[in-house]
Write a protein that holds these residues in place. Structure first.
Motif, PDB file in Angstrom:
ATOM      1  N   VAL A 168     -11.325  -7.577 -11.723  1.00  0.00           N
ATOM      2  CA  VAL A 168     -10.262  -8.319 -10.614  1.00  0.00           C
ATOM      3  C   VAL A 168     -10.026  -7.163  -9.699  1.00  0.00           C
ATOM      4  N   PHE A 169      -9.703  -6.037  -9.867  1.00  0.00           N
ATOM      5  CA  PHE A 169      -9.236  -4.825  -9.070  1.00  0.00           C
ATOM      6  C   PHE A 169     -10.513  -3.941  -9.011  1.00  0.00           C
ATOM      7  N   ASP A 170     -11.182  -4.022  -7.541  1.00  0.00           N
ATOM      8  CA  ASP A 170     -12.394  -3.255  -7.453  1.00  0.00           C
ATOM      9  C   ASP A 170     -12.222  -2.505  -5.968  1.00  0.00           C
ATOM     10  N   VAL A 179      -0.968  -6.037 -14.132  1.00  0.00           N
ATOM     11  CA  VAL A 179      -0.330  -5.699 -12.838  1.00  0.00           C
ATOM     12  C   VAL A 179       1.187  -5.064 -13.640  1.00  0.00           C
ATOM     13  N   ARG A 180       1.657  -5.617 -14.518  1.00  0.00           N
ATOM     14  CA  ARG A 180       2.876  -4.751 -15.151  1.00  0.00           C
ATOM     15  C   ARG A 180       2.663  -3.429 -15.397  1.00  0.00           C
ATOM     16  N   ARG A 181       1.521  -2.996 -15.558  1.00  0.00           N
ATOM     17  CA  ARG A 181       1.136  -1.490 -16.082  1.00  0.00           C
ATOM     18  C   ARG A 181       1.590  -0.590 -14.781  1.00  0.00           C
ATOM     19  N   CYS A 182       1.463  -1.229 -13.483  1.00  0.00           N
ATOM     20  CA  CYS A 182       1.599  -0.321 -12.220  1.00  0.00           C
ATOM     21  C   CYS A 182       3.055   0.200 -12.228  1.00  0.00           C
ATOM     22  N   PRO A 183       3.389   1.443 -12.391  1.00  0.00           N
ATOM     23  CA  PRO A 183       4.412   2.329 -12.491  1.00  0.00           C
ATOM     24  C   PRO A 183       5.281   1.907 -11.351  1.00  0.00           C
ATOM     25  N   SER A 184       4.538   2.151 -10.101  1.00  0.00           N
ATOM     26  CA  SER A 184       5.040   2.222  -8.961  1.00  0.00           C
ATOM     27  C   SER A 184       5.731   1.003  -8.331  1.00  0.00           C
ATOM     28  N   GLY A 185       5.153  -0.298  -8.836  1.00  0.00           N
ATOM     29  CA  GLY A 185       5.516  -1.500  -8.455  1.00  0.00           C
ATOM     30  C   GLY A 185       4.774  -1.847  -7.121  1.00  0.00           C
ATOM     31  N   ALA A 186       4.037  -1.257  -6.754  1.00  0.00           N
ATOM     32  CA  ALA A 186       3.110  -1.373  -5.470  1.00  0.00           C
ATOM     33  C   ALA A 186       2.228  -2.981  -5.725  1.00  0.00           C
ATOM     34  N   LEU A 187       1.923  -3.203  -7.177  1.00  0.00           N
ATOM     35  CA  LEU A 187       1.364  -4.275  -7.381  1.00  0.00           C
ATOM     36  C   LEU A 187       2.566  -5.319  -7.943  1.00  0.00           C
ATOM     37  N   GLN A 188       2.569  -6.475  -7.811  1.00  0.00           N
ATOM     38  CA  GLN A 188       3.499  -7.596  -7.937  1.00  0.00           C
ATOM     39  C   GLN A 188       2.560  -8.820  -8.345  1.00  0.00           C
ATOM     40  N   TYR A 189       3.109  -9.959  -9.217  1.00  0.00           N
ATOM     41  CA  TYR A 189       2.405 -10.996  -9.354  1.00  0.00           C
ATOM     42  C   TYR A 189       3.428 -12.251  -9.295  1.00  0.00           C
ATOM     43  N   PRO A 213       0.971  -1.261  -0.049  1.00  0.00           N
ATOM     44  CA  PRO A 213      -0.063  -0.035   0.065  1.00  0.00           C
ATOM     45  C   PRO A 213       0.916   1.126  -0.018  1.00  0.00           C
ATOM     46  N   ARG A 214       1.774   1.262   0.594  1.00  0.00           N
ATOM     47  CA  ARG A 214       2.594   2.537   0.970  1.00  0.00           C
ATOM     48  C   ARG A 214       3.230   2.845  -0.502  1.00  0.00           C
ATOM     49  N   ARG A 215       3.509   1.983  -1.351  1.00  0.00           N
ATOM     50  CA  ARG A 215       4.191   2.493  -2.710  1.00  0.00           C
ATOM     51  C   ARG A 215       3.090   2.882  -3.606  1.00  0.00           C
ATOM     52  N   CYS A 216       1.940   2.557  -3.368  1.00  0.00           N
ATOM     53  CA  CYS A 216       0.843   2.864  -4.431  1.00  0.00           C
ATOM     54  C   CYS A 216       0.461   4.496  -4.675  1.00  0.00           C
ATOM     55  N   LEU A 217       0.693   5.036  -5.819  1.00  0.00           N
ATOM     56  CA  LEU A 217       0.691   6.192  -6.076  1.00  0.00           C
ATOM     57  C   LEU A 217      -0.570   6.538  -6.971  1.00  0.00           C
ATOM     58  N   HIS A 218      -1.539   5.735  -6.873  1.00  0.00           N
ATOM     59  CA  HIS A 218      -2.729   5.624  -7.568  1.00  0.00           C
ATOM     60  C   HIS A 218      -2.974   6.182  -9.224  1.00  0.00           C
ATOM     61  N   ALA A 219      -2.124   5.406  -9.858  1.00  0.00           N
ATOM     62  CA  ALA A 219      -2.177   5.450 -11.234  1.00  0.00           C
ATOM     63  C   ALA A 219      -3.436   5.215 -11.825  1.00  0.00           C
ATOM     64  N   ALA A 220      -3.896   3.793 -11.057  1.00  0.00           N
ATOM     65  CA  ALA A 220      -5.339   3.335 -11.384  1.00  0.00           C
ATOM     66  C   ALA A 220      -5.125   2.554 -12.739  1.00  0.00           C
ATOM     67  N   GLU A 221      -3.812   1.940 -13.011  1.00  0.00           N
ATOM     68  CA  GLU A 221      -3.777   1.039 -14.327  1.00  0.00           C
ATOM     69  C   GLU A 221      -4.490  -0.229 -13.952  1.00  0.00           C
ATOM     70  N   CYS A 222      -4.443  -0.637 -12.593  1.00  0.00           N
ATOM     71  CA  CYS A 222      -5.328  -1.776 -12.344  1.00  0.00           C
ATOM     72  C   CYS A 222      -6.627  -1.704 -12.410  1.00  0.00           C
ATOM     73  N   VAL A 223      -7.295  -0.966 -11.719  1.00  0.00           N
ATOM     74  CA  VAL A 223      -8.863  -0.684 -11.740  1.00  0.00           C
ATOM     75  C   VAL A 223      -9.486  -0.430 -13.032  1.00  0.00           C
ATOM     76  N   HIS A 224      -8.656   0.327 -13.888  1.00  0.00           N
ATOM     77  CA  HIS A 224      -9.003   0.573 -15.468  1.00  0.00           C
ATOM     78  C   HIS A 224      -8.807  -0.445 -16.181  1.00  0.00           C
ATOM     79  N   GLY A 225      -7.857  -1.285 -16.108  1.00  0.00           N
ATOM     80  CA  GLY A 225      -7.326  -2.467 -16.980  1.00  0.00           C
ATOM     81  C   GLY A 225      -8.136  -3.675 -16.738  1.00  0.00           C
ATOM     82  N   LEU A 226      -8.635  -3.975 -15.331  1.00  0.00           N
ATOM     83  CA  LEU A 226      -9.292  -5.268 -15.079  1.00  0.00           C
ATOM     84  C   LEU A 226     -10.323  -4.993 -14.043  1.00  0.00           C
TER      85      LEU A 226
END
Length: 154
Positions: free
Chosen positions: A46-48, A69-79, A30-43
């Motif tokens: 899955v991400f709601d 997940v690879r679209r997440c620029p901050s790396g807050a999401l990994q897989y 969570p502390r790395r998330c900068l709210h680019a919203a790639e996840c919620v817009h992309g899927l």
């Protein structure tokens, strides 16, 4: 502007949340998330953010989840795929400074911080020195003003 510098003591280890699926496990820092919203817009299936848990890895095919997940620029999401494979870093590595000061990096990276080195494939590092989550950007300094360029790490 939110001051995130007091959210955790400097000696507190970063926390990861894990969302396990049959074909893929998604982790979130969570502390790395900068709210680019790639996840919620992309899927969005899955991400709601309105649901708990907010990540349901099995709501889409594992390859699609990994792609988003690879679209997440901050790396807050990994897989982590169930087959044991890993995310392949961009090659060659790239570094870009955004107008607001973040260093957007992609590639085979070793990032040194309070807990030693971490292997990374995607990060947004603090360029202004004000982050309470060094070396990662947390938008607590001059980079608190988002710009469209900062969120485009691809």
């Amino acid at each position: 502007m939110t001051d995130r510098t007091s959210e955790r003591a400097p000696d507190e280890k970063p926390k990861l949340k894990e969302y396990e699926g049959e074909g893929i496990t998604v982790t979130f820092e969570p502390r790395r998330c900068l709210h680019a919203a790639e996840c919620v817009h992309g899927l969005p299936e899955v991400f709601d953010l309105s649901r708990r848990p907010w990540v349901l890895p099995d709501a889409a095919e594992a390859g699609l989840v990994a792609e988003v997940v690879r679209r997440c620029p901050s790396g807050a999401l990994q897989y982590h795929p169930a087959d044991g494979s890993v995310e392949h870093p961009d090659s060659p590595a790239s570094v870009r400074r955004t107008p607001s000061g973040q260093l957007v990096m992609r590639g085979d990276l070793l990032v040194s911080g309070a807990y030693g080195g971490r292997h990374e494939t995607r990060v947004m590092l603090c360029g202004c020195g004000a982050s309470g989550n060094q070396p990662y950007c947390d938008h607590s300094g001059p980079c608190a003003e988002p710009d469209d360029d900062a969120l485009e790490a691809r």
